[in-house]
Design a protein around this motif. Structure first.
Motif, mmCIF file in Angstrom:
data_model
loop_
_atom_site.group_PDB
_atom_site.id
_atom_site.type_symbol
_atom_site.label_atom_id
_atom_site.label_comp_id
_atom_site.label_asym_id
_atom_site.label_seq_id
_atom_site.Cartn_x
_atom_site.Cartn_y
_atom_site.Cartn_z
ATOM 1 N N GLY A 432 -25.170 -14.570 -77.017
ATOM 2 C CA GLY A 432 -26.646 -14.169 -77.542
ATOM 3 C C GLY A 432 -27.786 -13.899 -76.306
ATOM 4 O O GLY A 432 -28.240 -12.515 -75.767
ATOM 5 N N LYS A 433 -26.860 -14.719 -75.193
ATOM 6 C CA LYS A 433 -27.754 -14.794 -74.004
ATOM 7 C C LYS A 433 -26.953 -13.147 -73.590
ATOM 8 O O LYS A 433 -25.927 -13.256 -72.692
ATOM 9 N N GLU A 434 -27.895 -13.086 -71.853
ATOM 10 C CA GLU A 434 -27.454 -11.807 -71.703
ATOM 11 C C GLU A 434 -27.106 -12.815 -70.204
ATOM 12 O O GLU A 434 -25.657 -12.023 -69.737
ATOM 13 N N LEU A 435 -27.394 -13.889 -69.356
ATOM 14 C CA LEU A 435 -26.170 -14.231 -68.745
ATOM 15 C C LEU A 435 -24.778 -15.154 -68.666
ATOM 16 O O LEU A 435 -25.183 -16.186 -69.969
ATOM 17 N N MET A 436 -24.580 -15.639 -67.490
ATOM 18 C CA MET A 436 -23.265 -16.525 -67.961
ATOM 19 C C MET A 436 -24.089 -17.691 -66.962
ATOM 20 O O MET A 436 -24.286 -17.208 -65.698
ATOM 21 N N ASP A 437 -24.364 -19.577 -67.273
ATOM 22 C CA ASP A 437 -24.119 -19.877 -66.633
ATOM 23 C C ASP A 437 -23.119 -20.477 -65.599
ATOM 24 O O ASP A 437 -21.841 -20.273 -66.509
ATOM 25 N N THR A 457 -25.405 -18.130 -61.899
ATOM 26 C CA THR A 457 -24.925 -16.750 -62.973
ATOM 27 C C THR A 457 -24.175 -15.814 -62.014
ATOM 28 O O THR A 457 -24.165 -15.569 -61.602
ATOM 29 N N MET A 458 -23.915 -15.504 -63.643
ATOM 30 C CA MET A 458 -23.056 -14.078 -63.551
ATOM 31 C C MET A 458 -23.931 -13.399 -64.624
ATOM 32 O O MET A 458 -24.437 -13.289 -65.716
ATOM 33 N N GLU A 526 -17.731 -6.595 -71.617
ATOM 34 C CA GLU A 526 -18.372 -6.811 -72.163
ATOM 35 C C GLU A 526 -18.987 -7.772 -72.959
ATOM 36 O O GLU A 526 -19.873 -9.025 -73.264
ATOM 37 N N ASN A 527 -17.925 -8.103 -73.551
ATOM 38 C CA ASN A 527 -18.288 -8.894 -74.483
ATOM 39 C C ASN A 527 -17.094 -10.480 -75.081
ATOM 40 O O ASN A 527 -17.319 -10.984 -75.668
ATOM 41 N N SER A 528 -17.933 -10.481 -73.644
ATOM 42 C CA SER A 528 -16.689 -11.807 -72.969
ATOM 43 C C SER A 528 -17.350 -12.576 -72.795
ATOM 44 O O SER A 528 -18.330 -12.639 -72.941
ATOM 45 N N ILE A 529 -17.050 -14.123 -73.440
ATOM 46 C CA ILE A 529 -18.130 -15.050 -73.860
ATOM 47 C C ILE A 529 -17.464 -16.183 -72.157
ATOM 48 O O ILE A 529 -17.916 -17.222 -72.422
ATOM 49 N N SER A 530 -16.785 -15.288 -71.488
ATOM 50 C CA SER A 530 -16.308 -16.701 -70.228
ATOM 51 C C SER A 530 -15.514 -15.927 -69.419
ATOM 52 O O SER A 530 -14.900 -15.003 -69.535
#
Length: 610
Positions: A432-437, A457-458, A526-530
């Protein structure tokens, strides 16, 4: 945040779009025994061969001219033909040497000073003479040769894969390169994009191709010219639209210049690097594969080099060309009518995410299955060394339809990794987060992961032509006053890392065959989790800033001298071996008046190229 989009735009500086058709395949049966040179010399035995006794070339009515892809190759036997090129700095000339390997012994043979001026190939290597059916000489010319050209094995016991890079760099600020023809292999001598079209009316000719005397003497090549019968046919795009039964013949397309970019109406820019891979689809894929982004227009910059054979849409002004196109795919495309008005298209033969020329993958690297656990540590192991190249491809553009009446300073910038370790950054997104760590990883000499540290971030960029994950704060660009201290314009850049340019493949641990060389594999969905983004040792990432919001607004700046600063790792978030070499400056002189601004770009020491 600035973007990489170059889609659907026009600019003041344009280039003709040229794509080169597939090279004639080399087969083992065409190779004779390596000749004995008149004077015995150490090193491999090199021979010039012709893959076929005849070729058919096309001259197009709309843009008459013939590209002389004659199907000649340089073979290497009894060892690989290897050259190493370096320059100490931009104040020093390019120095070339031949590397001769005999078992465990390695010999370095210095080549004559001034033999090469840049890293794009051996100048004036091939001599081409053409006579018409009446025996009259109609053409004499020489062409450069890139040993890293489209190549293949010429005998079944040759190494299955070539260890050498897939192209010769053309970035004006390249620092080092390795060229080579693997033992038992052959490389196409055709200069591709670097060969101008010649004017030959429809008819039959005989071409004689030979290696020029200075190279025969230098490398011990026997003087055995090759003769090839050439049939030139005149064609027109009128009446050759797809579905009208007039698609081009794959059996006779050797050397035919693609008209896709010019005639399709899509504005797709073709590869300017086709000469170093000898095959390019007629139109580069629009945006990233599978996203349906609008096609790109020509960007205001010189050709980029390409660390590998991929389409790097958005990562530099032109996508590097793929290697020689497999016959089966070429034939399949013809049968499906894919060679109509739009010419050959890689997408027509099933390109999809991660696929570059219809046949070979440019695989992205997989991130760790889950975000790192335990205490973050930065161990004492080799780390990357990020460096900036001076800006190039500098020009003035307008604000397009978005911001009319504005003047912008557009340019290309490159940040590269001098090693000795690759830069590895993983991004992980909480549901649910927009940014990746983002995390940077570290490895020991055996390649085992031994540490990590958070590094920003990404973020997902949803705009057409992007649609991938950007790593934030990787570089910044500043326009400085003449004193090189006061900043008058600045911008930060967030983008996906990809190995687009082979900047220096002579540095320690340089990877001549990097992965994640194209955006469709390196940047996630867009739907990548990592996602994992890597900048390998020896390679750099070119980004062209040519749109408003990316380039510098110079509308109201006074005329005079300025400096474009390219600054890698501006916040020092990434851990590297040296933070003192992250900045590069390029002098520019602005002139003209509002609406008609000009820019002069002086030479950067010995590099007089923009």
């Amino acid at each position: 945040m600035m973007t990489r989009s170059q889609q659907g735009r026009t600019n003041r500086l344009t280039r003709p779009s040229i794509a080169i058709a597939a090279a004639v395949a080399v087969t083992a049966g065409v190779v004779a025994a390596a000749p004995d040179a008149k004077t015995a010399q150490p090193g491999p035995k090199l021979s010039l061969i012709a893959a076929s006794a005849s070729v058919t070339l096309d001259s197009w009515k709309e843009d008459p001219g013939v590209y002389l892809d004659l199907g000649t190759y340089l073979t290497s036997e009894n060892g690989a033909f290897e050259l190493k090129l370096t320059r100490k700095s931009y104040k020093d000339p390019v120095v070339a040497a031949q590397i001769i390997r005999d078992g465990k012994k390695t010999q370095t043979k210095a080549l004559p000073a001034g033999l090469v001026k840049d890293f794009s190939g051996l100048p004036d290597f091939a001599q081409i003479s053409v006579i018409d059916a009446a025996g009259k000489s109609v053409l004499e010319k020489t062409e450069a040769f890139c040993p890293n050209n489209a190549s293949g094995r010429v005998r079944p016991d040759a190494p299955a894969n070539s260890k050498y890079p897939q192209s010769c760099p053309v970035n004006p600020f390249t620092l080092g390169s390795v060229w080579g023809v693997e033992s038992g292999w052959a490389a196409n001598t055709y200069a591709g994009y670097y060969s101008d079209a010649v004017q030959l009316p429809a008819g039959t000719y005989t071409a004689k191709i030979s290696v020029t005397k200075k190279y025969r003497d230098l490398f011990g090549i026997e003087n055995k010219p090759q003769s090839v019968k050439v049939t030139v046919r005149e064609r027109s795009w009128e009446g050759e639209g797809g579905g009208e039964g007039a698609s081009a013949s794959s059996e006779s397309s050797a050397g035919a210049p693609s008209k896709a970019a010019a005639k399709s109406g899509h504005g797709a820019s073709a590869s300017e690097h086709a000469g170093h891979a000898a095959a390019a689809p007629a139109a580069a894929p629009s945006g990233h594969a599978g996203h349906g982004a609008p096609a790109r227009t020509d960007a205001p910059a010189a050709a980029t080099t390409g660390a590998g054979s991929t389409f790097n849409v958005g990562h530099g002004p032109y996508p590097p060309a793929p290697p020689a196109l497999p016959w089966a795919l070429k034939k399949q495309a013809t049968e499906k009518g894919a060679l109509g008005r739009q010419g050959f298209s890689a997408a027509a033969v099933g390109d999809r995410t991660g696929q570059t020329d219809g046949s070979r993958q440019a695989p992205g690297v997989q991130p760790n299955a889950k975000r790192p656990a335990g205490k973050a540590t930065v161990p004492d192991v080799p780390k990357p060394d990020l460096r900036s190249l001076p800006a190039y491809g500098i020009t003035v553009s307008d604000g397009y339809e978005d911001v009319p009446g504005k003047d912008y300073l557009a340019f290309s910038a490159n940040v590269w990794n001098a090693g000795p370790a690759k830069l590895v950054v993983d991004g992980f997104r909480s549901p649910g987060k927009e940014l990746m760590d983002a995390y940077q990883y570290f490895y020991d000499a055996d390649g085992k992961q031994v540490g990590y540290t958070p590094t920003g971030t990404m973020e997902w960029d949803p705009r057409p032509g992007h649609e991938h994950w950007h790593f934030t704060d990787f570089a910044s660009y500043r326009l400085l006053k003449a004193d090189q201290k006061e900043t008058v314009r600045s911008g930060k850049e967030a983008f996906c890392l990809a190995n687009t340019d082979a900047v220096d493949y002579t540095v320690k641990n340089a990877n001549w065959h990097p992965d994640n060389t194209d955006l469709s594999t390196a940047c996630g969905q867009e739907n990548s989790i990592s996602v994992r983004e890597v900048l390998d040792v020896g390679s750099g990432d070119t980004y062209t800033q040519d749109l408003p919001g990316q380039s510098f607004d110079i509308t109201d700046l006074p005329n005079g001298t300025y400096y474009i600063q390219v600054l890698a790792n501006p916040e020092n978030r990434l851990k590297e071996t040296n933070h003192d070499n992250n900045s590069a400056l390029r002098k520019v002189v602005l002139g003209g008046k509002k609406g008609a601004r000009t820019v002069k770009v002086p030479a950067h020491h010995l590099v007089d190229a923009n």
